[in-house]
Design a protein around this motif. Structure first.
Motif, PDB file in Angstrom:
ATOM      1  N   ARG A   4      -9.193  16.870   1.944  1.00 38.60           N
ATOM      2  CA  ARG A   4      -9.738  15.520   2.066  1.00 38.60           C
ATOM      3  C   ARG A   4      -8.971  14.547   1.169  1.00 38.60           C
ATOM      4  O   ARG A   4      -8.642  13.425   1.581  1.00 38.60           O
ATOM      5  CB  ARG A   4     -11.216  15.526   1.698  1.00 38.60           C
ATOM      6  N   SER A   5      -8.688  14.959  -0.065  1.00 37.29           N
ATOM      7  CA  SER A   5      -7.993  14.073  -0.994  1.00 37.29           C
ATOM      8  C   SER A   5      -6.626  13.669  -0.450  1.00 37.29           C
ATOM      9  O   SER A   5      -6.208  12.517  -0.591  1.00 37.29           O
ATOM     10  CB  SER A   5      -7.856  14.730  -2.362  1.00 37.29           C
ATOM     11  N   GLN A   6      -5.942  14.597   0.196  1.00 35.61           N
ATOM     12  CA  GLN A   6      -4.631  14.290   0.767  1.00 35.61           C
ATOM     13  C   GLN A   6      -4.772  13.356   1.967  1.00 35.61           C
ATOM     14  O   GLN A   6      -3.982  12.426   2.127  1.00 35.61           O
ATOM     15  CB  GLN A   6      -3.889  15.568   1.169  1.00 35.61           C
ATOM     16  N   ARG A   7      -5.786  13.595   2.804  1.00 34.35           N
ATOM     17  CA  ARG A   7      -6.027  12.705   3.952  1.00 34.35           C
ATOM     18  C   ARG A   7      -6.313  11.282   3.468  1.00 34.35           C
ATOM     19  O   ARG A   7      -5.809  10.315   4.039  1.00 34.35           O
ATOM     20  CB  ARG A   7      -7.196  13.207   4.796  1.00 34.35           C
ATOM     21  N   LYS A   8      -7.129  11.177   2.422  1.00 29.85           N
ATOM     22  CA  LYS A   8      -7.468   9.846   1.893  1.00 29.85           C
ATOM     23  C   LYS A   8      -6.239   9.170   1.278  1.00 29.85           C
ATOM     24  O   LYS A   8      -6.125   7.949   1.293  1.00 29.85           O
ATOM     25  CB  LYS A   8      -8.585   9.943   0.846  1.00 29.85           C
ATOM     26  N   GLN A   9      -5.338   9.960   0.758  1.00 30.43           N
ATOM     27  CA  GLN A   9      -4.093   9.421   0.206  1.00 30.43           C
ATOM     28  C   GLN A   9      -3.160   8.971   1.330  1.00 30.43           C
ATOM     29  O   GLN A   9      -2.573   7.896   1.278  1.00 30.43           O
ATOM     30  CB  GLN A   9      -3.389  10.477  -0.664  1.00 30.43           C
ATOM     31  N   ASP A  10      -3.042   9.787   2.377  1.00 29.28           N
ATOM     32  CA  ASP A  10      -2.125   9.502   3.477  1.00 29.28           C
ATOM     33  C   ASP A  10      -2.620   8.388   4.392  1.00 29.28           C
ATOM     34  O   ASP A  10      -1.828   7.614   4.914  1.00 29.28           O
ATOM     35  CB  ASP A  10      -1.895  10.767   4.314  1.00 29.28           C
ATOM     36  N   ASP A  11      -3.942   8.343   4.614  1.00 25.93           N
ATOM     37  CA  ASP A  11      -4.533   7.356   5.521  1.00 25.93           C
ATOM     38  C   ASP A  11      -5.830   6.842   4.914  1.00 25.93           C
ATOM     39  O   ASP A  11      -6.922   7.191   5.356  1.00 25.93           O
ATOM     40  CB  ASP A  11      -4.789   7.986   6.900  1.00 25.93           C
ATOM     41  N   PRO A  12      -5.721   6.009   3.871  1.00 30.06           N
ATOM     42  CA  PRO A  12      -6.918   5.555   3.173  1.00 30.06           C
ATOM     43  C   PRO A  12      -7.829   4.720   4.063  1.00 30.06           C
ATOM     44  O   PRO A  12      -7.355   3.937   4.893  1.00 30.06           O
ATOM     45  CB  PRO A  12      -6.366   4.724   2.010  1.00 30.06           C
ATOM     46  N   ASP A  13      -9.137   4.924   3.882  1.00 24.91           N
ATOM     47  CA  ASP A  13     -10.102   4.142   4.644  1.00 24.91           C
ATOM     48  C   ASP A  13     -10.251   2.744   4.033  1.00 24.91           C
ATOM     49  O   ASP A  13      -9.659   2.426   2.996  1.00 24.91           O
ATOM     50  CB  ASP A  13     -11.442   4.874   4.743  1.00 24.91           C
ATOM     51  N   LEU A  14     -11.053   1.924   4.674  1.00 31.71           N
ATOM     52  CA  LEU A  14     -11.226   0.533   4.260  1.00 31.71           C
ATOM     53  C   LEU A  14     -11.722   0.429   2.821  1.00 31.71           C
ATOM     54  O   LEU A  14     -11.248  -0.408   2.049  1.00 31.71           O
ATOM     55  CB  LEU A  14     -12.209  -0.169   5.206  1.00 31.71           C
ATOM     56  N   GLY A  15     -12.668   1.279   2.433  1.00 33.02           N
ATOM     57  CA  GLY A  15     -13.194   1.225   1.072  1.00 33.02           C
ATOM     58  C   GLY A  15     -12.131   1.529   0.036  1.00 33.02           C
ATOM     59  O   GLY A  15     -12.038   0.857  -0.999  1.00 33.02           O
ATOM     60  N   ILE A  16     -11.325   2.539   0.308  1.00 27.76           N
ATOM     61  CA  ILE A  16     -10.254   2.900  -0.631  1.00 27.76           C
ATOM     62  C   ILE A  16      -9.213   1.789  -0.707  1.00 27.76           C
ATOM     63  O   ILE A  16      -8.771   1.413  -1.793  1.00 27.76           O
ATOM     64  CB  ILE A  16      -9.622   4.250  -0.242  1.00 27.76           C
ATOM     65  N   LEU A  17      -8.828   1.241   0.438  1.00 29.00           N
ATOM     66  CA  LEU A  17      -7.854   0.146   0.434  1.00 29.00           C
ATOM     67  C   LEU A  17      -8.391  -1.064  -0.332  1.00 29.00           C
ATOM     68  O   LEU A  17      -7.680  -1.663  -1.146  1.00 29.00           O
ATOM     69  CB  LEU A  17      -7.491  -0.255   1.862  1.00 29.00           C
ATOM     70  N   ALA A  18      -9.654  -1.422  -0.066  1.00 30.77           N
ATOM     71  CA  ALA A  18     -10.253  -2.578  -0.743  1.00 30.77           C
ATOM     72  C   ALA A  18     -10.331  -2.340  -2.248  1.00 30.77           C
ATOM     73  O   ALA A  18     -10.037  -3.231  -3.046  1.00 30.77           O
ATOM     74  CB  ALA A  18     -11.634  -2.868  -0.164  1.00 30.77           C
ATOM     75  N   ALA A  19     -10.702  -1.129  -2.648  1.00 32.66           N
ATOM     76  CA  ALA A  19     -10.795  -0.812  -4.071  1.00 32.66           C
ATOM     77  C   ALA A  19      -9.419  -0.848  -4.731  1.00 32.66           C
ATOM     78  O   ALA A  19      -9.263  -1.405  -5.823  1.00 32.66           O
ATOM     79  CB  ALA A  19     -11.441   0.557  -4.267  1.00 32.66           C
ATOM     80  N   ARG A  20      -8.431  -0.272  -4.082  1.00 30.78           N
ATOM     81  CA  ARG A  20      -7.073  -0.297  -4.642  1.00 30.78           C
ATOM     82  C   ARG A  20      -6.589  -1.729  -4.831  1.00 30.78           C
ATOM     83  O   ARG A  20      -5.993  -2.068  -5.850  1.00 30.78           O
ATOM     84  CB  ARG A  20      -6.101   0.454  -3.742  1.00 30.78           C
ATOM     85  N   LEU A  21      -6.833  -2.558  -3.818  1.00 30.52           N
ATOM     86  CA  LEU A  21      -6.427  -3.955  -3.907  1.00 30.52           C
ATOM     87  C   LEU A  21      -7.174  -4.649  -5.042  1.00 30.52           C
ATOM     88  O   LEU A  21      -6.565  -5.318  -5.884  1.00 30.52           O
ATOM     89  CB  LEU A  21      -6.675  -4.668  -2.571  1.00 30.52           C
ATOM     90  N   LEU A  22      -8.492  -4.484  -5.087  1.00 32.24           N
ATOM     91  CA  LEU A  22      -9.294  -5.116  -6.131  1.00 32.24           C
ATOM     92  C   LEU A  22      -8.823  -4.703  -7.519  1.00 32.24           C
ATOM     93  O   LEU A  22      -8.559  -5.553  -8.375  1.00 32.24           O
ATOM     94  CB  LEU A  22     -10.776  -4.761  -5.960  1.00 32.24           C
ATOM     95  N   PHE A  23      -8.714  -3.405  -7.758  1.00 32.16           N
ATOM     96  CA  PHE A  23      -8.356  -2.931  -9.090  1.00 32.16           C
ATOM     97  C   PHE A  23      -6.947  -3.370  -9.489  1.00 32.16           C
ATOM     98  O   PHE A  23      -6.705  -3.712 -10.642  1.00 32.16           O
ATOM     99  CB  PHE A  23      -8.509  -1.419  -9.198  1.00 32.16           C
TER     100      PHE A  23
END
Length: 159
Positions: A4-23
């Protein structure tokens, strides 16, 4: 299927993208503010400073605009008052209410943070192209409005 961690790294969902951008934006903003004379501010202070009008804003309005609970906003106002960025004043429209008003230091910070954010946005607009960046922001606003409307059950127009 993979981890799962690799999938989220390779194809991040909206929440992960928004958090990365925010932080990432917060990190750049607050590091730059620190370099420009505001080392005592933290990203949590953005819930107040990011929405504060020069003539003052009620705490309830800051809570509504930022989406942060009014008790948390009250604590942040206390911190910012202690740091010299804001002060509480009677609201001329309703003497029972208080306005949160930026001090000279607070006004200086808002001018600097607006300039830093404009530079960040300009950098991305230049990298993507002005039209592509404008479409991205419009789409991002629409997704945000739809998500908020879903949570609140209200119709919200995306612009």
């Amino acid at each position: 299927m993979g981890r799962r961690s690799q999938r989220k790294q390779d194809d991040p969902d909206l929440g992960i993208l928004a958090a990365r951008l925010l932080f990432s934006v917060q990190k750049e903003l607050f590091e730059t503010l620190a370099e420009q004379g505001h080392p005592d501010l933290r990203p949590r202070h953005g819930a107040v400073l990011g929405y504060l009008d020069a003539e003052g804003t009620r705490a309830t309005e800051l809570s509504r605009l930022s989406g942060v609970h009014k008790q948390v906003i009250g604590n942040l106002i206390d911190e910012l008052e202690e740091l010299g960025y804001v002060e509480r004043r009677p609201d001329p429209q309703d003497r029972r209410a208080k306005l949160i008003v930026p001090t000279d230091r607070g006004l200086e910070e808002t001018v600097k943070s607006d300039a830093i954010m404009a530079a960040i946005e300009q950098r991305h607009a230049e990298a993507l192209g002005e039209r592509t960046y404008a479409r991205f922001k419009r789409a991002f606003r629409n997704v945000t409005a739809q998500q908020l409307a879903h949570l609140t059950g209200e119709e919200q127009a995306g612009t």
